[in-house]
Design a protein around this motif. Structure first.
Motif, mmCIF file in Angstrom:
data_model
loop_
_atom_site.group_PDB
_atom_site.id
_atom_site.type_symbol
_atom_site.label_atom_id
_atom_site.label_comp_id
_atom_site.label_asym_id
_atom_site.label_seq_id
_atom_site.Cartn_x
_atom_site.Cartn_y
_atom_site.Cartn_z
ATOM 1 N N ALA A 191 0.828 -1.213 0.000
ATOM 2 C CA ALA A 191 0.000 0.000 0.000
ATOM 3 C C ALA A 191 0.859 1.259 0.000
ATOM 4 C CB ALA A 191 -0.924 0.000 1.215
ATOM 5 N N HIS A 192 2.141 1.128 0.337
ATOM 6 C CA HIS A 192 3.032 2.289 0.404
ATOM 7 C C HIS A 192 3.985 2.360 -0.794
ATOM 8 C CE1 HIS A 192 1.533 3.077 4.394
ATOM 9 N NE2 HIS A 192 1.720 1.794 4.687
ATOM 10 N N LEU A 193 3.757 1.511 -1.783
ATOM 11 C CA LEU A 193 4.561 1.592 -3.001
ATOM 12 C C LEU A 193 4.191 2.828 -3.804
ATOM 13 C CD1 LEU A 193 4.450 -2.122 -4.224
ATOM 14 C CD2 LEU A 193 6.508 -0.884 -3.521
ATOM 15 N N ASN A 194 5.132 3.322 -4.591
ATOM 16 C CA ASN A 194 4.855 4.359 -5.573
ATOM 17 C C ASN A 194 5.741 4.092 -6.788
ATOM 18 O OD1 ASN A 194 7.472 5.387 -5.014
ATOM 19 N ND2 ASN A 194 6.671 6.740 -3.430
ATOM 20 N N ARG A 195 5.646 4.957 -7.788
ATOM 21 C CA ARG A 195 6.392 4.724 -9.017
ATOM 22 C C ARG A 195 7.897 4.701 -8.757
ATOM 23 N NH1 ARG A 195 9.374 6.683 -13.003
ATOM 24 N NH2 ARG A 195 8.847 6.208 -15.188
ATOM 25 N N GLU A 196 8.378 5.604 -7.926
ATOM 26 C CA GLU A 196 9.813 5.673 -7.658
ATOM 27 C C GLU A 196 10.311 4.391 -7.009
ATOM 28 O OE1 GLU A 196 13.107 8.101 -4.957
ATOM 29 O OE2 GLU A 196 10.963 8.282 -4.531
ATOM 30 N N TYR A 197 9.570 3.896 -6.009
ATOM 31 C CA TYR A 197 9.996 2.688 -5.324
ATOM 32 C C TYR A 197 9.989 1.479 -6.267
ATOM 33 C CZ TYR A 197 9.383 5.349 -0.974
ATOM 34 O OH TYR A 197 9.460 6.283 0.039
ATOM 35 N N CYS A 198 8.957 1.396 -7.120
ATOM 36 C CA CYS A 198 8.892 0.269 -8.054
ATOM 37 C C CYS A 198 10.004 0.351 -9.098
ATOM 38 C CB CYS A 198 7.520 0.205 -8.716
ATOM 39 S SG CYS A 198 6.240 -0.469 -7.618
ATOM 40 N N TYR A 199 10.359 1.543 -9.492
ATOM 41 C CA TYR A 199 11.492 1.732 -10.413
ATOM 42 C C TYR A 199 12.795 1.264 -9.750
ATOM 43 C CZ TYR A 199 15.316 4.463 -12.527
ATOM 44 O OH TYR A 199 16.520 4.864 -13.079
ATOM 45 N N ILE A 200 13.015 1.670 -8.505
ATOM 46 C CA ILE A 200 14.227 1.268 -7.788
ATOM 47 C C ILE A 200 14.237 -0.248 -7.561
ATOM 48 C CG2 ILE A 200 15.466 1.449 -5.590
ATOM 49 C CD1 ILE A 200 14.360 4.362 -5.436
ATOM 50 N N GLY A 201 13.095 -0.790 -7.148
ATOM 51 C CA GLY A 201 13.003 -2.233 -6.935
ATOM 52 C C GLY A 201 13.256 -3.017 -8.208
ATOM 53 N N ALA A 202 12.797 -2.465 -9.349
ATOM 54 C CA ALA A 202 13.016 -3.133 -10.631
ATOM 55 C C ALA A 202 14.487 -3.113 -11.017
ATOM 56 C CB ALA A 202 12.167 -2.477 -11.712
ATOM 57 N N LEU A 203 15.167 -2.001 -10.773
ATOM 58 C CA LEU A 203 16.605 -1.941 -11.044
ATOM 59 C C LEU A 203 17.360 -2.944 -10.176
ATOM 60 C CD1 LEU A 203 17.337 1.894 -11.395
ATOM 61 C CD2 LEU A 203 17.499 0.161 -13.201
ATOM 62 N N LEU A 204 16.955 -3.034 -8.911
ATOM 63 C CA LEU A 204 17.595 -3.980 -8.008
ATOM 64 C C LEU A 204 17.389 -5.414 -8.497
ATOM 65 C CD1 LEU A 204 19.041 -4.536 -5.265
ATOM 66 C CD2 LEU A 204 16.747 -4.639 -4.238
ATOM 67 N N GLY A 205 16.149 -5.765 -8.806
ATOM 68 C CA GLY A 205 15.854 -7.119 -9.265
ATOM 69 C C GLY A 205 16.508 -7.440 -10.595
ATOM 70 N N ALA A 206 16.508 -6.467 -11.507
ATOM 71 C CA ALA A 206 17.125 -6.685 -12.819
ATOM 72 C C ALA A 206 18.630 -6.889 -12.681
ATOM 73 C CB ALA A 206 16.826 -5.508 -13.736
ATOM 74 N N SER A 207 19.261 -6.142 -11.783
ATOM 75 C CA SER A 207 20.693 -6.325 -11.540
ATOM 76 C C SER A 207 20.976 -7.734 -11.044
ATOM 77 C CB SER A 207 21.188 -5.310 -10.505
ATOM 78 O OG SER A 207 21.019 -3.984 -10.953
ATOM 79 N N GLU A 208 20.151 -8.188 -10.109
ATOM 80 C CA GLU A 208 20.329 -9.539 -9.586
ATOM 81 C C GLU A 208 20.158 -10.584 -10.682
ATOM 82 O OE1 GLU A 208 18.356 -12.578 -6.285
ATOM 83 O OE2 GLU A 208 17.639 -10.502 -6.417
ATOM 84 N N MET A 209 19.175 -10.393 -11.550
ATOM 85 C CA MET A 209 18.937 -11.363 -12.617
ATOM 86 C C MET A 209 20.072 -11.372 -13.639
ATOM 87 S SD MET A 209 14.849 -11.660 -13.320
ATOM 88 C CE MET A 209 14.291 -9.978 -13.139
ATOM 89 N N ILE A 210 20.537 -10.203 -14.038
ATOM 90 C CA ILE A 210 21.652 -10.148 -14.988
ATOM 91 C C ILE A 210 22.874 -10.855 -14.411
ATOM 92 C CG2 ILE A 210 23.317 -8.597 -16.100
ATOM 93 C CD1 ILE A 210 20.988 -6.573 -16.371
#
Length: 441
Positions: free
Chosen positions: A97-116
């Motif tokens: 409920a406390h997510l926003n666009r900025e947090y999801c962008y940061i979380g996506a960069l974090l997850g994508a880095s881990e996957m790469i």
């Protein structure tokens, strides 16, 4: 990143063939722009601007993660040792409920880095604030199939908003980032999305010519609730009754299936995303992968989100996919190494309709190199598949290439600042926890 012709020299190649088999060969591989241009014994070095010496390395297709919620990387470890219903309702949804666009962008960069860094070149994501996720994918250079997680609980106003969000994602991001980003509709499940939403999703998916990504038959509770709410119909029976099922549907989990539902999956060419680590962690059950493979159903692998796994390493999924079937059925031959390699690459590409997943001329150059000069990779006494499924892990990945561009070389990310991403991720989760605590006061 500018495109450059890349020549991979002296490669020991493991190539999935799509029939549960693999082939091994030694060859050079030439990448021109975004595709594999040539596979041969001795390719002239003058054909390339960049030469990678693959001696002591295994070359294979990039791994494909067909079910995750990438921005949930921020929620890693936030709720452990719980069953799905409590995990979602008491911990995950209140935090989300406390997510926003900025947090999801940061979380996506974090997850994508881990996957790469663990060899994944393509993932299929279902979550929120997908515009931020798309931005992260475009910047980091991966391939992704994005859908918005649609939940209406039967509320008409919420349903209209869910379609607005998912259609906006499709219009703004389908076939963008040099074709690396495509989109789907993402109805969360048959228990969080109304029949009205599911019926309309089918129509809109046909209209926009995109696929559908949905959670299916994850827990026994889901089965019982469906039978109670829908005239004794199990989830796949419900979807079949409204004409939802088709070859463009990717169904995540598929743990609790009966014979009729397996036939529905087969007859409608539904693609299955198997998530063994998440299913084990949430005590959801064991998917009947042996039965699905026996029916030639396309089974791929997914990690689910990092809050129910707790990592995004598809090498982990490969090993657990193989071992879980063996111990559950007491059959050591089930889910063999070659079959699991195909699930993680060829089948994943097929499920997501991307022209990758194999090392063939004309395929997209989504490739990874694993360094064999590690204790856990020595000796290589059996097949390459055996080493990769039972011995390897994501840290053995040395180089990751997506769409003909090098995203990681020598374990170093080349498209983003990894330290900055880690710092931003720590800041984001601290802020979210503070917001949640303030709300509860």
């Amino acid at each position: 990143m500018e495109s450059q012709n890349i020549l991979i020299k002296n490669a020991k190649i493991l190539n999935p063939l799509g029939n549960g088999k693999t082939e091994e060969k030694n060859a050079d591989v030439l990448i021109v722009e975004d595709k594999i241009s040539e596979i041969n014994k001795e390719i002239e070095e003058s054909n390339a601007e960049k030469i990678i010496d693959a001696s002591d390395k295994i070359l294979m297709p990039g791994l494909v993660n067909t079910h995750t919620h990438i921005s949930m990387s921020l929620l890693r470890g936030i709720a452990d040792d719980l069953e799905l219903d409590s995990w979602l309702n008491d911990y995950i949804w209140p935090m989300e409920a406390h997510l926003n666009r900025e947090y999801c962008y940061i979380g996506a960069l974090l997850g994508a880095s881990e996957m790469i860094k663990s060899g994944t070149t393509c993932f299929s994501d279902m979550y929120f604030y997908m515009d931020g996720v798309a931005q992260a994918v475009e910047e980091i250079g991966m391939r992704a199939v994005l859908s918005y997680g649609m939940i209406d609980f039967g509320i008409k106003e919420k349903r209209e908003n869910e379609f607005k969000e998912n259609i906006s994602l499709i219009k703004n991001h389908n076939n963008t980032a040099d074709g690396r980003i495509t989109t789907m509709f993402g109805p969360h499940s048959s228990y969080t999305a109304s029949v009205e939403l599911l019926e309309r999703v089918r129509k809109e998916a046909d209209r926009y010519n995109v696929g559908i990504h949905i959670h299916m038959n994850e827990t026994m509770k889901e089965i019982n609730d469906s039978k109670e709410a829908h005239e004794n119909k199990r989830p796949f029976e419900l979807l079949d009754s409204i004409g939802f099922l088709n070859s463009d549907v990717v169904a995540a989990h598929c743990v609790w299936l009966d014979e009729k539902e397996i036939n529905l999956i087969k007859n409608n060419d539904v693609k299955v995303s198997h998530n063994p680590c998440s299913n084990m962690k949430l005590a959801s059950g064991v998917a009947p992968i042996g039965e699905l493979l026996k029916e030639n159903i396309c089974v791929s692998l997914g990690t689910d989100g990092a809050s129910s796994n707790n990592n995004l390493d598809v090498f982990d999924e490969m090993k657990f996919a193989a071992l879980l079937q063996k111990v559950h059925t007491l059959n050591p031959k089930l889910a063999n190494a070659d079959e699991v390699i195909n699930m993680a690459s060829y089948n994943g590409a097929k499920a997501l309709n991307i022209d990758a997943g194999a090392i063939e001329v004309g395929k997209k150059a989504d490739l990874i190199l694993l360094d064999t000069k590690h204790p856990n990779m020595t000796p290589q006494s059996n097949t390459l598949s055996s080493n990769l499924v039972y011995s390897a892990n994501g840290s053995n990945v040395d180089t990751t290439i997506c769409n003909g561009k090098i995203l990681m070389e020598g374990r170093k990310l080349l498209t983003v600042d990894e330290e900055h991403i880690l710092s931003e991720a720590k800041r984001a989760i601290i802020e979210m926890k503070e917001l949640k605590e303030a709300e509860s006061e």
